[in-house]
Design a protein around this motif. Structure first.
Motif, PDB file in Angstrom:
ATOM      1  N   SER A 177       1.661  -6.012   3.230  1.00  0.00           N
ATOM      2  CA  SER A 177       0.293  -6.474   3.489  1.00  0.00           C
ATOM      3  C   SER A 177       0.024  -6.700   4.971  1.00  0.00           C
ATOM      4  N   LYS A 178       1.121  -6.723   5.779  1.00  0.00           N
ATOM      5  CA  LYS A 178       0.916  -6.894   7.227  1.00  0.00           C
ATOM      6  C   LYS A 178       1.033  -5.557   7.948  1.00  0.00           C
ATOM      7  N   SER A 179       0.926  -4.474   7.176  1.00  0.00           N
ATOM      8  CA  SER A 179       1.016  -3.116   7.719  1.00  0.00           C
ATOM      9  C   SER A 179       2.364  -2.809   8.354  1.00  0.00           C
ATOM     10  N   LYS A 180       3.400  -3.501   7.875  1.00  0.00           N
ATOM     11  CA  LYS A 180       4.756  -3.139   8.321  1.00  0.00           C
ATOM     12  C   LYS A 180       5.332  -2.189   7.284  1.00  0.00           C
ATOM     13  N   MET A 211       3.630   0.469   2.760  1.00  0.00           N
ATOM     14  CA  MET A 211       3.421  -0.582   3.766  1.00  0.00           C
ATOM     15  C   MET A 211       3.230  -1.928   3.073  1.00  0.00           C
ATOM     16  N   ASN A 226       0.851  -1.200   0.000  1.00  0.00           N
ATOM     17  CA  ASN A 226       0.000   0.000   0.000  1.00  0.00           C
ATOM     18  C   ASN A 226       0.874   1.233   0.000  1.00  0.00           C
TER      19      ASN A 226
END
Ligand SMILES: C[S@@+](CC[C@H](N)C(=O)[O-])C[C@H]1O[C@@H](n2cnc3c(N)ncnc32)[C@H](O)[C@@H]1O
Length: 293
Positions: free
Chosen positions: A132-135, A130, A123
């Protein structure tokens, strides 16, 4: 009577290595958290008791456990100026990263990869990329670091190579030095598409190579400046890249890499809270020795 975990915390606070070893030998829990949420290792680190730290680490104490305020044993040692204790904890973390990296790569080789960043969505927003695990793959605040890296590798001008586009911060900075050529290797399809949309494919001195650096080495020439900053890889991957530097760097060429590679999930969980709060960033710069003969 205090339980053996409490006694171990006390021995750790006091730096009593003999008592600590005797408690460990009698079965005291090195992973114990006291009522304040601190482990024996945190107590020893807080007071800089390196011998106790070593005994606890040897017995398997978790170096990356966090206190309720998200402080690790390493943070305690660093914040209190206990350099030797900090180095012990840091080296343990690095060794764990190397071992976990080797295991992960073996599992990936067996086709067991369930955390393949390159196959996942990313994203984009104005100030970060980021996974897909918002890292965070990359964040805008890293811009001054990227500018410093670009300045270092462009100091002699010529042909530049950057591995890993991310937000294009380092590439934007490299462009400001008007290099003769500027090659960018990027492996994530969505990052690659975004580069194209942003017009990077139309810049006269820019060559984009889509693919993992491991797979496109034969398409690369030699360079006066190289920067390496990938995501989702391990220290061993970077070390593997370093094996190729003698071929990739021209004599006198300059190499730098992002000094914070963090590939392992477990490691990230252990250090993320404090990772970026260090007040010093060591900018690694290496130069290929010019052959005088
Ligand atoms: C941390 S970002 C790079 C940030 C960049 N230095 C900047 O200034 O914005 C890492 C990038 O490396 C890419 N990457 C990950 N593994 C790679 C590989 N094996 N080969 C090439 N690129 C890779 C990721 O898709 C991501 O775009």
């Amino acid at each position: 009577m205090a339980n053996s975990g409490e006694s171990l915390c006390e021995a750790a606070r006091e730096g009593d290595v003999e008592k600590a070893i005797s408690l460990i030998d009698s079965g005291a829990d090195v992973t114990y958290f006291d009522k304040e949420g601190l482990t024996p290792l945190m107590h020893a680190a807080n007071h800089g008791h390196s011998q106790v730290i070593k005994a606890l680490l040897d017995a398997g104490a978790p170096w990356n456990a966090l206190s309720p305020s998200n402080v690790s044993a390493g943070d305690f040692a660093m914040e209190n100026g206990h350099q030797a204790a900090f180095d012990l904890l840091l080296n343990t973390g690095i060794q764990a990263e190397l071992i976990l990296g080797t295991i992960a790569r073996k599992e990936n080789a067996k086709g067991k990869s369930d955390s393949d960043y390159l196959a996942d969505r990313v994203n984009f927003s104005e100030d970060k990329v980021m996974d897909s695990k918002s890292k965070a793959v990359m964040m805008a605040w890293e811009k001054p670091l990227m500018e410093a890296h670009a300045k270092a590798i462009c100091s002699k001008g010529g042909d530049m190579l950057n591995i890993g586009f991310g937000m294009g911060l380092v590439d934007t900075a490299i462009q400001q030095y008007a290099p003769t050529s500027h090659t960018i290797v990027e492996a994530h399809p969505e990052v690659y598409n975004r580069m194209l949309h942003a017009g990077w494919g139309e810049k006269v001195n820019v060559k984009i190579i889509f693919g993992r650096w491991q797979d496109v080495l034969s398409q690369l020439g030699s360079f006066d400046g190289i920067f390496f900053d990938t995501y989702g890889e391990y220290y061993e991957d970077m070390r593997e890249f370093h094996q190729h530097l003698p071929q990739l760097l021209k004599p006198g060429g300059i190499y730098s890499f992002f000094n914070g590679l963090c590939g392992g999930e477990e490691i990230w969980e252990g250090v993320k809270h404090k990772y970026w709060q260090l007040d010093t960033y060591y900018l690694p710069v290496c130069q290929c020795i010019e052959d005088t003969e």
